[in-house]
Design a protein around this motif. Structure first.
Motif, PDB file in Angstrom:
ATOM      1  N   LEU A 177       0.843  -1.143   0.207  1.00  0.00           N
ATOM      2  CA  LEU A 177      -0.026  -0.198   0.024  1.00  0.00           C
ATOM      3  C   LEU A 177       0.986   1.312   0.021  1.00  0.00           C
ATOM      4  N   GLN A 178       0.737   2.095  -0.867  1.00  0.00           N
ATOM      5  CA  GLN A 178       1.442   3.596  -1.068  1.00  0.00           C
ATOM      6  C   GLN A 178       0.608   4.629  -0.658  1.00  0.00           C
ATOM      7  N   PHE A 179       0.832   5.286   0.386  1.00  0.00           N
ATOM      8  CA  PHE A 179       0.041   6.608   0.910  1.00  0.00           C
ATOM      9  C   PHE A 179       1.007   7.758   0.293  1.00  0.00           C
ATOM     10  N   GLY A 180       0.651   8.287  -0.743  1.00  0.00           N
ATOM     11  CA  GLY A 180       1.079   9.561  -1.533  1.00  0.00           C
ATOM     12  C   GLY A 180       0.671  10.794  -0.814  1.00  0.00           C
ATOM     13  N   LEU A 218      -3.687   7.043  -2.981  1.00  0.00           N
ATOM     14  CA  LEU A 218      -3.695   5.865  -2.458  1.00  0.00           C
ATOM     15  C   LEU A 218      -3.269   4.847  -3.433  1.00  0.00           C
ATOM     16  N   ILE A 219      -2.470   4.001  -3.590  1.00  0.00           N
ATOM     17  CA  ILE A 219      -2.264   2.944  -4.458  1.00  0.00           C
ATOM     18  C   ILE A 219      -2.011   1.384  -3.550  1.00  0.00           C
ATOM     19  N   TYR A 236      -5.077  -1.021  -7.673  1.00  0.00           N
ATOM     20  CA  TYR A 236      -6.184   0.091  -7.429  1.00  0.00           C
ATOM     21  C   TYR A 236      -5.374   1.400  -6.951  1.00  0.00           C
ATOM     22  N   GLN A 237      -5.891   2.543  -7.641  1.00  0.00           N
ATOM     23  CA  GLN A 237      -5.559   3.952  -7.486  1.00  0.00           C
ATOM     24  C   GLN A 237      -6.707   4.871  -7.116  1.00  0.00           C
ATOM     25  N   LEU A 252      -9.252   0.759 -11.171  1.00  0.00           N
ATOM     26  CA  LEU A 252      -8.822  -0.504 -10.859  1.00  0.00           C
ATOM     27  C   LEU A 252      -8.643  -1.452 -12.161  1.00  0.00           C
ATOM     28  N   ASP A 253      -7.287  -1.899 -12.046  1.00  0.00           N
ATOM     29  CA  ASP A 253      -6.764  -2.761 -13.042  1.00  0.00           C
ATOM     30  C   ASP A 253      -6.561  -4.027 -12.630  1.00  0.00           C
ATOM     31  N   VAL A 254      -7.238  -5.141 -13.130  1.00  0.00           N
ATOM     32  CA  VAL A 254      -7.354  -6.343 -12.864  1.00  0.00           C
ATOM     33  C   VAL A 254      -6.799  -7.330 -14.057  1.00  0.00           C
TER      34      VAL A 254
END
Length: 296
Positions: A177-180, A218-219, A236-237, A252-254
């Protein structure tokens, strides 16, 4: 005394020979390469795709031929981590009675540098670029029965360049999880022709070619084999402009990939997008592909 000296000399020679044998058996690896993990895939696919009527990338429900290239590198040494990823896709379709059309088009470039603060937390800096290779159209049927092509996208129309710094939570190798907390995004529209028939310019003001936004991002990334020869990858972005928190973007890319053998795979992809600068409704894209894959 002479016999003792001869015995000492024999023991010394034997010990030296054994030590040399052990040294010869050690595999010497260059220091600069032991921290790298790299992978890449290139392929050609037969695709089936369907799109919502408001999909801004342009496209048509179709059977088509496409090509892709994916590459990823990861460098880790003590507390330092550097990860880069490239994803390029392009596909075209030729229907009877119609000109060639594209059904998939994507440029995705991402690089991230991190410094480990604890076993699961990192401070990071990230740069990301997204756009497409070629023009995209919306196809409209005229009352006369003919068809009109409306240009709605092109290379860098739109294009997104995002710079972000913040904290990353990485409890495992396959999820993070990235918190930008400090994120700046530039939206480019360098082709004014894409605004014909469109209510907005992807948020870029008339007469301008770029829009700057300061936001929270958020990613979430997931990439793991969920079964033998079956891989699930999701990204998810969330993008929230601090000036307009009532209009939050979601994407959302799956991708689900089944490996049939060394060179053949089946790939099911899906994208869900909500961005009010593009459309007030949810956009989606789905594709099913089978084709040749070479990994190295």
């Amino acid at each position: 005394m002479k016999k003792l000296f001869v015995l000492f000399l024999a023991v010394s020679c034997t010990t030296a020979a054994r030590a040399q044998t052990r040294l010869d058996s050690i595999k010497i690896v260059p220091i600069d390469t032991v921290y790298w993990k790299r992978s890449a895939q290139v392929g050609i696919n037969l695709n089936q795709g369907s799109f919502s009527s408001n999909w801004k990338g342009g496209g048509v429900n179709s059977v088509a031929l496409g090509a892709f290239f994916n590459a990823k590198s990861d460098y880790m040494q003590r507390r330092f981590n550097w990860t880069s990823e490239v994803a390029l896709q392009y596909g075209i379709v030729k229907n009877e009675g119609q000109d060639s059309r594209k059904n998939v088009d994507r440029i995705f470039l991402d690089t991230k540098v991190g410094h480990r603060l604890s076993p699961v937390w990192l401070a990071f800096g990230n740069i990301n670029f997204q756009s497409q290779f070629a023009t995209g159209y919306r196809y409209e049927t005229l009352p006369s029965g003919g068809e009109r092509n409306v240009l709605i996208s092109n290379f860098l129309a739109p294009g997104y360049l995002t710079e972000s710094i913040g904290l990353e939570y990485k409890p495992t190798t396959y999820f993070n999880l990235q918190f930008g907390l400090g994120t700046i995004r530039q939206t480019f529209v360098i082709d004014d022709a894409v605004t014909v028939g469109e209510p907005t310019r992807y948020g870029v003001a008339p007469g301008k070619t770029v829009r700057n936004e300061f936001a929270f991002q958020l990613i979430a990334n997931f990439d793991r084999n969920i079964a033998e020869n079956l891989n699930l990858k999701a990204r998810y972005q969330l993008f929230a402009n601090y000036a307009t928190l009532n209009a939050i973007d979601h994407r959302l890319d799956v991708s689900l990939t089944a490996k049939i053998n060394k060179y053949v795979n089946v790939n099911l992809t899906g994208i869900v997008l909500y961005d009010q600068d593009q459309d007030n409704a949810i956009q989606y894209s789905q594709g099913l592909a089978i084709g040749f894959l070479y990994a190295f």
